[in-house]
Design a protein around this motif. Structure first.
Motif, PDB file in Angstrom:
ATOM      1  N   ALA A  14       0.826  -1.355  -0.047  1.00 27.57           N
ATOM      2  CA  ALA A  14      -0.043   0.047   0.125  1.00 27.57           C
ATOM      3  C   ALA A  14       0.835   1.162   0.039  1.00 27.57           C
ATOM      4  N   ASN A  15       1.841   1.370   0.962  1.00 24.51           N
ATOM      5  CA  ASN A  15       2.819   2.555   0.905  1.00 24.51           C
ATOM      6  C   ASN A  15       3.628   2.868  -0.566  1.00 24.51           C
ATOM      7  N   ARG A  16       3.751   1.539  -0.949  1.00 27.49           N
ATOM      8  CA  ARG A  16       4.422   1.640  -2.284  1.00 27.49           C
ATOM      9  C   ARG A  16       3.619   2.161  -3.412  1.00 27.49           C
ATOM     10  N   LEU A  17       2.325   1.775  -3.558  1.00 25.70           N
ATOM     11  CA  LEU A  17       1.771   2.194  -4.376  1.00 25.70           C
ATOM     12  C   LEU A  17       1.494   3.699  -4.169  1.00 25.70           C
ATOM     13  N   ASP A  18       1.209   4.334  -2.840  1.00 29.66           N
ATOM     14  CA  ASP A  18       0.999   5.598  -2.561  1.00 29.66           C
ATOM     15  C   ASP A  18       2.225   6.186  -3.014  1.00 29.66           C
ATOM     16  N   SER A  19       3.449   5.673  -2.752  1.00 31.98           N
ATOM     17  CA  SER A  19       4.479   6.447  -3.253  1.00 31.98           C
ATOM     18  C   SER A  19       4.794   6.608  -4.704  1.00 31.98           C
ATOM     19  N   ILE A  20       4.190   5.611  -5.615  1.00 32.87           N
ATOM     20  CA  ILE A  20       4.237   5.568  -6.814  1.00 32.87           C
ATOM     21  C   ILE A  20       3.436   6.914  -7.513  1.00 32.87           C
ATOM     22  N   THR A  21       2.228   7.141  -6.687  1.00 33.51           N
ATOM     23  CA  THR A  21       0.965   8.031  -7.379  1.00 33.51           C
ATOM     24  C   THR A  21       1.651   9.501  -6.612  1.00 33.51           C
ATOM     25  N   ARG A  22       2.490   9.649  -5.720  1.00 36.64           N
ATOM     26  CA  ARG A  22       3.182  10.996  -5.316  1.00 36.64           C
ATOM     27  C   ARG A  22       4.290  11.206  -6.486  1.00 36.64           C
ATOM     28  N   GLU A  23       5.111  10.334  -6.802  1.00 35.58           N
ATOM     29  CA  GLU A  23       5.919  10.473  -7.795  1.00 35.58           C
ATOM     30  C   GLU A  23       5.307  11.079  -9.036  1.00 35.58           C
ATOM     31  N   MET A  24       3.970  10.182  -9.503  1.00 36.02           N
ATOM     32  CA  MET A  24       3.416  10.848 -10.549  1.00 36.02           C
ATOM     33  C   MET A  24       2.872  12.408 -10.489  1.00 36.02           C
ATOM     34  N   SER A  25       2.382  12.566  -9.383  1.00 36.39           N
ATOM     35  CA  SER A  25       1.944  13.893  -9.070  1.00 36.39           C
ATOM     36  C   SER A  25       3.158  14.929  -9.131  1.00 36.39           C
ATOM     37  N   ASN A  26       4.276  14.610  -8.628  1.00 35.26           N
ATOM     38  CA  ASN A  26       5.566  15.398  -8.740  1.00 35.26           C
ATOM     39  C   ASN A  26       5.961  15.551 -10.147  1.00 35.26           C
ATOM     40  N   THR A  27       6.006  14.351 -10.963  1.00 35.59           N
ATOM     41  CA  THR A  27       6.165  14.718 -12.418  1.00 35.59           C
ATOM     42  C   THR A  27       5.195  15.744 -13.097  1.00 35.59           C
ATOM     43  N   VAL A  28       3.839  15.450 -12.735  1.00 36.88           N
ATOM     44  CA  VAL A  28       2.999  16.538 -13.476  1.00 36.88           C
ATOM     45  C   VAL A  28       3.470  17.976 -13.057  1.00 36.88           C
ATOM     46  N   VAL A  29       3.629  18.184 -11.635  1.00 38.00           N
ATOM     47  CA  VAL A  29       3.968  19.631 -11.491  1.00 38.00           C
ATOM     48  C   VAL A  29       5.297  20.035 -12.202  1.00 38.00           C
ATOM     49  N   ARG A  30       6.241  19.328 -12.064  1.00 39.27           N
ATOM     50  CA  ARG A  30       7.537  19.807 -12.517  1.00 39.27           C
ATOM     51  C   ARG A  30       7.489  20.017 -14.103  1.00 39.27           C
ATOM     52  N   THR A  31       6.899  19.247 -14.724  1.00 39.73           N
ATOM     53  CA  THR A  31       6.889  19.268 -16.271  1.00 39.73           C
ATOM     54  C   THR A  31       5.815  20.158 -17.071  1.00 39.73           C
ATOM     55  N   ALA A  32       4.677  20.275 -16.106  1.00 39.91           N
ATOM     56  CA  ALA A  32       3.401  20.974 -16.803  1.00 39.91           C
ATOM     57  C   ALA A  32       3.934  22.396 -17.086  1.00 39.91           C
ATOM     58  N   ARG A  33       3.301  23.218 -18.133  1.00 34.85           N
ATOM     59  CA  ARG A  33       3.378  24.390 -18.436  1.00 34.85           C
ATOM     60  C   ARG A  33       2.020  25.117 -17.947  1.00 34.85           C
ATOM     61  N   SER A  34       1.039  24.518 -17.691  1.00 29.49           N
ATOM     62  CA  SER A  34      -0.033  25.306 -17.494  1.00 29.49           C
ATOM     63  C   SER A  34      -0.119  25.726 -15.872  1.00 29.49           C
ATOM     64  N   THR A  35      -0.709  26.902 -15.738  1.00 30.64           N
ATOM     65  CA  THR A  35      -0.845  27.426 -14.155  1.00 30.64           C
ATOM     66  C   THR A  35      -1.843  26.399 -13.510  1.00 30.64           C
ATOM     67  N   THR A  36      -2.684  25.674 -14.145  1.00 30.68           N
ATOM     68  CA  THR A  36      -3.840  24.795 -13.354  1.00 30.68           C
ATOM     69  C   THR A  36      -3.043  23.687 -12.717  1.00 30.68           C
ATOM     70  N   MET A  37      -1.609  23.253 -13.211  1.00 29.19           N
ATOM     71  CA  MET A  37      -0.969  22.428 -12.389  1.00 29.19           C
ATOM     72  C   MET A  37      -0.419  22.780 -11.285  1.00 29.19           C
ATOM     73  N   ALA A  38       0.190  24.122 -11.395  1.00 23.44           N
ATOM     74  CA  ALA A  38       0.761  24.666 -10.148  1.00 23.44           C
ATOM     75  C   ALA A  38      -0.197  24.865  -9.236  1.00 23.44           C
ATOM     76  N   ALA A  39      -1.471  25.201  -9.315  1.00 24.50           N
ATOM     77  CA  ALA A  39      -2.464  25.308  -8.624  1.00 24.50           C
ATOM     78  C   ALA A  39      -2.970  24.036  -7.901  1.00 24.50           C
ATOM     79  N   ARG A  40      -2.266  22.796  -8.678  1.00 26.36           N
ATOM     80  CA  ARG A  40      -2.822  21.484  -7.978  1.00 26.36           C
ATOM     81  C   ARG A  40      -4.228  21.005  -8.593  1.00 26.36           C
ATOM     82  N   ASP A  41      -4.635  21.513  -9.831  1.00 27.54           N
ATOM     83  CA  ASP A  41      -5.962  21.015 -10.321  1.00 27.54           C
ATOM     84  C   ASP A  41      -5.845  19.944 -11.191  1.00 27.54           C
TER      85      ASP A  41
END
Length: 127
Positions: A14-41
């Motif tokens: 369960a913790n490993r799967l949560d870690s993977i989804t957090r890594e996915m979220s970090n990737t979206v924030v770091r690679t997105a160009r839209s301000t909606t991603m910075a706002a965590r939408d």
């Protein structure tokens, strides 16, 4: 299938799967160009091959609630999906919240068998 799994293994998985989804979220924030991603939408989650929600530690309920039905529609509309596929989905009638939220669904395989689907949903401002 998992009736004999011990509690320690379950907690580690369960913790490993949560870690993977957090890594996915970090990737979206770091690679997105839209301000909606910075706002965590956006939200990331993992859905089982049976279309049950497995992990969404930082996901918004409005985003992740429909991911199971969306993953189900992916498998029904594309029964020949395979490793390396990615699907863009924004139909509000089969799992999505509204047309401006776009989902990327990526089926993940182990030894040739679909085991889960990695999902990301994000609001697109300019749709």
């Amino acid at each position: 299938m998992f009736a004999n799994i011990d509690t320690t293994t379950l907690a580690i998985m369960a913790n490993r799967l949560d870690s993977i989804t957090r890594e996915m979220s970090n990737t979206v924030v770091r690679t997105a160009r839209s301000t909606t991603m910075a706002a965590r939408d956006f939200s990331c989650c993992i859905v089982s091959s049976e279309h049950d929600l497995l992990a969404c530690p930082e996901g918004m309920p409005a985003h992740v609630f429909g991911m199971g039905p969306s993953a189900r529609s992916m498998t029904e509309m594309h029964p020949d999906f395979c490793q390396g596929d990615a699907f863009l989905h924004n139909d509000p009638y089969i799992g999505n919240s509204h047309a401006a939220d776009h989902q990327i669904l990526v089926p993940v395989f182990y030894e040739g068998k679909h085991v889960f689907t990695a999902c990301t949903k994000a609001h697109q401002v300019d749709v």
